[in-house]
Design a protein around this motif. Structure first.
Motif, mmCIF file in Angstrom:
data_model
loop_
_atom_site.group_PDB
_atom_site.id
_atom_site.type_symbol
_atom_site.label_atom_id
_atom_site.label_comp_id
_atom_site.label_asym_id
_atom_site.label_seq_id
_atom_site.Cartn_x
_atom_site.Cartn_y
_atom_site.Cartn_z
ATOM 1 N N SER A 123 119.631 61.649 -20.897
ATOM 2 C CA SER A 123 118.811 60.817 -20.015
ATOM 3 C C SER A 123 119.046 61.182 -18.555
ATOM 4 N N SER A 139 116.509 57.752 -23.776
ATOM 5 C CA SER A 139 117.017 56.392 -23.652
ATOM 6 C C SER A 139 116.841 55.632 -24.968
ATOM 7 N N VAL A 184 118.721 54.306 -16.294
ATOM 8 C CA VAL A 184 119.653 55.372 -16.687
ATOM 9 C C VAL A 184 121.059 55.061 -16.173
ATOM 10 N N ASP A 187 122.464 52.411 -18.360
ATOM 11 C CA ASP A 187 122.874 52.999 -19.643
ATOM 12 C C ASP A 187 124.242 53.684 -19.518
#
Length: 230
Positions: A123, A139, A184, A187
């Motif tokens: 990602s 993702s 991102v 994440d």
């Protein structure tokens, strides 16, 4: 005593069922990867030629795309356009499964953790390349890898279909670097907490992540359905 008669195998039928399942899985992946868009019409003749199967097999494959397509009489089959209630239901599932996976992540294998790291790194790389569709896809695979920590093939298959449904929203997301960067980075943070065994903090971050993500998806759907102001 009469000998038991062995059933006759219908090999042609079995082959057709297996082909339909295989093609359905490929179509589901195409939706998950953003190659097939919301509202797109699925023409069985065209797709049958593309995938090298019969039209009957393709029809069976399309019927297997539960929650991803809508069929109307005299109007054919189209990829579903999600409603607000669809999104709310998808996020109910996500909270249940992703939270449970994080809570039990101490039992995750090294391979399962490696997959989480691999997809979050993908990602990041796709973000740097401004490859927006690929950011969305990697993702989705990252969140799928989180759920795979539960160690259930049945849950994995179910959640793949849920993510494919969610991916139908992504086509409406604005192509803005700031938008994608936010998710991102989040994440990355959650992945780091999982890797370091900080499960409670990871669960808190995931809860906040999903709450904000759900709200944003709903706003996108409502915005796309609103009449233009002239």
């Amino acid at each position: 005593m009469r000998a038991l008669q062995q059933p006759t195998a219908d090999w042609a039928g079995d082959d057709e069922v297996n082909s339909a399942e295989r093609v359905a899985a490929q179509l589901r992946q195409s939706i998950l990867q953003g190659k097939i868009r919301p509202g797109e019409k699925l023409k069985d003749a065209h797709l049958a030629a593309q995938y090298g199967v019969s039209r009957n097999t393709m029809r069976e494959a399309i019927r297997d795309l539960s929650g991803l397509v809508v069929t109307r009489r005299h109007n054919g089959t189209r990829v579903k356009v999600l409603t607000v209630e669809d999104v709310r239901d998808i996020y109910r599932v996500r909270r249940t499964l992703e939270d449970r996976a994080i809570a039990g992540s101490s039992a995750a294998t090294d391979e399962q953790l490696r997959k989480i790291r691999t997809y979050v790194d993908e990602s990041t790389l796709n973000l740097e390349r401004k490859a927006w569709d690929s950011v969305n896809t990697s993702s989705a695979y990252y969140h799928q890898a989180i759920v795979q920590m539960l160690g259930s093939e049945r849950i994995d298959a179910f959640f793949e279909n849920v993510l494919a449904q969610l991916r139908l929203c992504f086509g409406m997301i604005p192509i803005e670097e700031e938008f994608h960067s936010k998710w991102v980075i989040w994440d990355q943070k959650i992945a780091g907490l999982i890797m370091s065994g900080q499960r409670e903090e990871a669960a808190r971050e995931m809860a906040a992540y999903l709450e904000e993500s759900e709200a944003q998806m709903i706003d996108i759907i409502r915005g796309s359905a609103a009449p233009a102001v002239i």
